[in-house]
Design an enzyme around this catalytic site. Structure first.
Site, PDB file in Angstrom:
ATOM      1  N   LYS A 123       0.886  -1.067  -0.153  1.00  0.00           N
ATOM      2  CA  LYS A 123       0.130   0.072  -0.204  1.00  0.00           C
ATOM      3  C   LYS A 123       0.864   1.146  -0.051  1.00  0.00           C
ATOM      4  CE  LYS A 123      -3.600   2.250   2.681  1.00  0.00           C
ATOM      5  NZ  LYS A 123      -4.671   2.152   3.690  1.00  0.00           N
ATOM      6  N   ASP A 228     -13.467   4.602  10.189  1.00  0.00           N
ATOM      7  CA  ASP A 228     -13.683   4.726   8.713  1.00  0.00           C
ATOM      8  C   ASP A 228     -14.339   3.080   8.336  1.00  0.00           C
ATOM      9  OD1 ASP A 228     -14.172   5.664   6.205  1.00  0.00           O
ATOM     10  OD2 ASP A 228     -12.170   5.380   5.471  1.00  0.00           O
TER      11      ASP A 228
END
Ligand code: ADP
Ligand code: MG
Length: 380
Positions: A123, A228
């Site tokens: 990532k 989130d």
């Protein structure tokens, strides 16, 4: 979505890496790093920095730009990727690069392979890239003003993600196994499953709903909120069990906005199940139900990753979790020319001490590149 361009990883030398890192260090306090400053930080025994700088520009790892008061070099996105990927390669965490598999809100996701050829997930955090010119100024530990640049934000985002993922994984939470990180890059286990965005029907919605709510409560009892908790950040493994991803915005249950974000996470799940899986329940957790059983939130601050409360604040602001504090806007023309030393000779404001500090940071950064993050965390 394509491949990472990594051909340059193969033929750049140790000296190239050092000069590129010198620009990175200089950018901690200057938007543009003048050639002489780069040369002084890199301090190459054999010289030749300017030729290397030119080469690095040719490969688009650096750009040379005209500033209002002075000209200098800037690290590009590609240059920063190169530094991180080269480090991860040097220490044997990655051995080959594959395709991009996702674009998140704040990242690009790739499949890469470790030394055994096993596929793992890379990532790359990319924050603050949209409005580089408008970010607020920050003060460093010398009280000098500098930008909360994409370098700084992407790096603390990745560091924070790795720290939380490690603490969660160690406690048996269903998260990908963290493998390593460097700068703005995190390596983790590749999840075998589907993001819930791609799942339109559930065999047992009640079970998944309960699993998710229990996960939120278990996080809360450990002292943290994901922040989130939506279908983009939840994956379902082949056995139907949820796996949580995406951690840089996590916060402590002791944070002043904790209740708001806890409820938002809970409502996110309720809303998703109502809308998409046609499932509603009056049974959902409340912030007041939480019973603290662990201190995961404080632990991540003490594990030697080197991030501070100030960094956390900057990052949570960037993620829109907390209000911007009203610090002064950065103004380009207030950035003084970082001329080079011998204070008296040149009459400028750049001291030998500061140069020593850059050089020290450079040495740390370079020796750091060869150590796996997991072993670093063990040492502390
Ligand atoms: P962002 O912070 O930008 O939202 P995420 O961590 O949520 O980034 O990742 C974006 C997407 O990439 C996810 O929605 C998921 O589809 C995919 N992804 C992320 N991490 C993994 C992983 N470890 N294994 C498989 N897919 C992943
Ligand atoms: Mg995400």
């Amino acid at each position: 979505m394509g491949k990472l361009n990594v051909t340059v990883l193969r033929y750049l030398t140790k000296e190239d890496f050092r000069v590129l890192t010198a620009i990175e260090m200089g950018m901690k306090n200057h938007e543009l790093v003048p050639g002489p400053l780069a040369a002084a930080i890199a301090n190459l025994k054999a010289g030749g920095v300017h030729k290397i700088l030119k080469e690095l520009c040719k490969h688009k790892l650096l750009s040379y730009e005209r500033g209002k008061k002075y000209d200098g070099y800037r690290l590009t996105n590609t240059g920063y990727d190169y530094l991180a990927l080269k480090s991860l390669t040097l220490r044997g965490s990655v051995s080959s690069f594959g395709n991009q598999i996702g674009i998140g809100k704040e990242s690009n996701i790739y499949v890469v392979a470790d030394e055994e050829g096993k596929p793992i997930c890379l990532k790359l955090h990319r924050l603050g890239r949209t409005c580089f010119r408008n970010v607020k100024s920050k003060r460093d530990y010398h009280g000098r003003r500098h930008k909360a640049s994409w370098l700084y934000l992407s790096r603390i985002s990745a560091t924070r993600e790795f720290a939380y993922m490690t603490a969660l994984y160690d406690r048996g939470f269903p998260v990908p196994k963290p493998i390593d990180f460097n700068r703005h890059c995190v390596l983790m286990e590749l999840v075998n499953g589907w993001p819930m965005t791609q799942i339109h029907e559930l065999r047992d919605p009640e079970q998944v709903y309960d699993d998710l709510m229990n996960l939120i409560v278990r996080l809360g009892n450990s002292g943290v909120i994901h922040g989130d908790f939506n279908e983009f950040n939840l994956m379902l493994a082949d056995d139907g069990k949820p796996i949580l991803i995406d951690f840089p915005q996590m916060m402590s249950t002791s944070h002043e906005n904790a209740e708001f974000f806890f409820e938002r996470d809970v409502n996110c799940v309720r809303e998703l199940f109502r809308r998409k899986y046609n499932y509603e329940s009056e049974d959902y957790p409340k912030f007041s139900d939480l019973k603290r059983e662990d201190d995961l939130d404080t632990e991540v601050h003490c594990t030697g990753y080197g991030f501070t409360k100030e960094m956390e604040k900057d990052l949570l602001q960037e993620y829109g979790m907390i209000e911007e504090s009203d610090e002064e806007e950065y103004e380009d023309d207030e950035d003084t020319v970082p001329k080079l030393v011998d204070g008296e000779k040149t009459g400028n404001n750049y001291t030998n001490d500061e140069l020593d500090e850059y050089r020290q940071q450079l040495e740390n950064e370079i020796s750091f590149s060869e150590v796996k993050a997991s072993s670093k965390a063990d040492d502390s």
